[in-house]
Each structure stands twice: as C-alpha cells, then as structure tokens.
Write a protein that holds these residues in place. Structure first.
Motif, short mmCIF file in Angstrom:
data_model
loop_
_atom_site.label_atom_id
_atom_site.label_comp_id
_atom_site.label_asym_id
_atom_site.label_seq_id
_atom_site.Cartn_x
_atom_site.Cartn_y
_atom_site.Cartn_z
N GLY A 188 3.81 -22.81 26.74
CA GLY A 188 4.11 -23.21 25.24
C GLY A 188 2.72 -23.74 24.49
N TYR A 189 2.17 -24.52 25.22
CA TYR A 189 0.90 -25.08 24.68
C TYR A 189 -0.12 -23.79 24.33
N GLY A 190 -0.33 -22.68 25.28
CA GLY A 190 -0.98 -21.55 25.05
C GLY A 190 -0.57 -20.92 23.97
N THR B 27 -18.42 -34.27 8.95
CA THR B 27 -18.32 -34.37 10.57
C THR B 27 -19.02 -35.72 10.60
N TYR B 28 -18.31 -36.49 11.52
CA TYR B 28 -18.72 -37.80 12.00
C TYR B 28 -19.60 -37.83 13.48
N THR B 29 -20.91 -37.89 13.32
CA THR B 29 -21.56 -37.71 14.33
C THR B 29 -21.41 -39.09 15.18
N LYS B 30 -21.05 -40.12 14.81
CA LYS B 30 -21.09 -41.39 15.45
C LYS B 30 -20.24 -42.37 14.58
N GLY B 31 -19.71 -43.43 15.39
CA GLY B 31 -18.94 -44.39 14.79
C GLY B 31 -17.50 -44.19 15.25
N GLY B 32 -16.60 -45.14 14.91
CA GLY B 32 -15.32 -44.87 15.14
C GLY B 32 -14.86 -45.05 16.65
N ASP B 33 -13.78 -44.37 17.05
CA ASP B 33 -13.41 -44.26 18.28
C ASP B 33 -13.66 -42.99 18.95
N THR B 34 -13.83 -41.76 18.14
CA THR B 34 -13.83 -40.41 18.65
C THR B 34 -15.05 -39.78 17.77
N PRO B 35 -16.45 -40.12 18.07
CA PRO B 35 -17.50 -39.65 17.36
C PRO B 35 -17.36 -37.95 17.54
N GLY B 36 -17.89 -37.44 16.54
CA GLY B 36 -17.68 -35.76 16.59
C GLY B 36 -16.97 -35.06 15.99
N ASP B 37 -15.70 -35.81 15.55
CA ASP B 37 -14.47 -35.43 14.91
C ASP B 37 -15.04 -34.69 13.41
N TRP C 58 -10.46 -31.17 13.17
CA TRP C 58 -10.86 -30.87 14.42
C TRP C 58 -11.37 -31.99 15.18
N THR C 59 -10.39 -32.59 16.17
CA THR C 59 -10.51 -33.98 16.39
C THR C 59 -10.47 -33.69 18.21
N LYS C 60 -10.77 -34.74 18.87
CA LYS C 60 -10.60 -34.87 20.25
C LYS C 60 -9.32 -35.22 20.47
N ILE C 61 -8.39 -35.86 19.97
CA ILE C 61 -6.91 -36.20 20.16
C ILE C 61 -6.24 -35.30 19.97
N ILE C 62 -6.59 -34.24 18.92
CA ILE C 62 -5.51 -33.02 18.87
C ILE C 62 -6.38 -31.79 19.35
N PRO C 63 -5.85 -31.30 20.40
CA PRO C 63 -6.49 -30.03 21.16
C PRO C 63 -6.29 -28.70 20.19
N ILE C 64 -5.50 -28.55 19.21
CA ILE C 64 -5.38 -27.58 18.45
C ILE C 64 -6.40 -27.74 17.28
N LEU D 186 2.02 -33.96 8.71
CA LEU D 186 1.13 -33.49 9.65
C LEU D 186 2.36 -32.69 10.47
N GLY D 187 2.43 -31.33 10.18
CA GLY D 187 3.28 -30.60 10.86
C GLY D 187 4.57 -31.07 10.38
#
Length: 222
Positions: free
Chosen positions: A9-11, A150-160, A178-184, A209-210
């Motif tokens: 299903g995820y795929g 794009t957040y290169t640093k800061g917060g809990d998930t830099p790179g989002d 495009w975040t680490k916590i949401i894989p899609i 959100l959906g």
C-alpha cells in the motif's frame, strides 16, 4: 501478511503521489516573492506582536510571550514554562505540582518539540528569512511562480523544504512539503481561514492535509 500488505500500500501511494523536490533559481527574484508574501500578511505588525496564543488540534495549548521569549505550553495535566533562550531554566508541573529534575527535563524536551512543530503551522511564512534558510523561485506548469524555502539548520528536522503556493494577493494558499517526517514528497497542506489579530497581523486558523484537518484554535495576537 499485514506487513506485506502495508508495504504494498505504501509503495502504491508513493508511486501515485510522490513528487521530487523541485529546483529553482535563488537570488533577488526569489527574495522579492518572499517579501511580497510577508507584506500581504503584515509582517511589520508581526514583528510588533508581543503575545501569541493558539492551540494545535485542541491538544497542545500555547501562550507565547515574544518579548521575554517564554512560552507557556500545556497539554493534558502538564504545564511547562518554556524558556526559548535558556531551555534548561524552564520549569514544569503536573497537576500544578513540581516534578523531579529528570521528569522536568523530559517534559522540557517534549514541550520544545511540540512548540517547534506547532508554532511552525502558525508562523511559518514569517520564517522565510530565518538564519539558515535558502529561497528559490519555482516556475509552475500553469505559468505562475511559487516560493521554495529550505531550512538547512534549526528546528527538529533541518533539511526540510516547503514550497509556498501564493495567491495573486500575495497571501499563501498552501504549501507542499518535503520533510523527513513525511516520506512522500510534495504532499500539500492548505493555509486558510486567516484572521486579522488585534496586533494587525494575519494568521491562519485552519489547515487541511489530505483527509486531516488541523485546527489552530482561537488564534490571538496582541
């Protein structure tokens, strides 16, 4: 068997909905679009707003003193007085009673994580020029322009990264994530039901959100 079905299903969802992170041009034009968004929300008034109050899905409740950089974070029977400058000096209580040092540290960490996430859903547009951000102008297929931050640093998930879809008025309509916590990648969340607060800044009270709705509760700025 259930694991296999879930994986399949995820795929399928990933194949149908995942979008690659778009590429765009950084520089003055991207910054100009970001400033237009800020102007539409009365950014100057945001800077002069001393107190912000809201809730997140009626689960976490906040009163943010932006002058003192202290946030009262409450959930269930817990209250944390979160010091944003020196988190270690924060205090916590359960049922209005103090707790052990170890428990206090756990609650401070949880309150900080809640605040980082839940405040972003309230004031993310005003963070477009935060330290460590990069801004890109994205040309959309319909001929319009979007702003990728794009957040290169800061917060809990830099790179989002977040791509703002902006209305002709300059006010954000939604962003894609495009975040680490949401894989899609590329899931879209609306920014709607804006209110003009007592301090004159525009803030959202609702997101979609959906199939999920995220209420920001009674949003107050003064």
């Amino acid at each position: 068997m259930l694991f296999l079905l879930g994986l399949i299903g995820y795929g399928i969802l990933y194949y149908l909905y995942n979008e690659p992170l778009p590429t765009g041009e950084s520089g003055p034009e991207a910054d100009a679009l970001a400033y237009r968004m800020l102007d539409a929300l009365n950014f100057k008034n945001y800077n002069n707003t001393k107190i912000l109050e809201w809730s997140f899905r009626d689960d976490h409740h906040y009163k943010w003193n932006r002058e003192k950089e202290i946030v009262t974070v409450s959930w269930d029977n817990i209250i944390v007085q979160l010091d944003l400058i020196t988190p270690s000096s924060s205090t916590a209580s359960i049922n209005n009673e103090s707790v052990s040092y170890e428990k206090t540290q756990d609650l401070i960490e949880k309150a900080q994580s809640y605040f980082n996430n839940d405040s972003f859903w309230l004031v993310a547009p005003f963070k477009a020029f935060d330290q460590g951000t990069e801004r890109y102008l994205i040309d959309m297929e319909d001929g319009s322009e979007a702003l990728l931050v794009t957040y290169t640093k800061g917060g809990d998930t830099p790179g989002d990264s977040y791509m703002w879809i902006i209305e002709p008025s300059g006010r954000p309509k939604s962003f894609k994530l495009w975040t680490k916590i949401i894989p899609i990648g590329g899931i879209e969340a609306s920014w709607e039901e804006w209110v003009k607060t007592e301090s004159g800044v525009f803030l959202p009270t609702q997101h979609k959100l959906g199939p999920f709705s995220i209420s920001m509760g009674d949003v107050i700025g003064r």
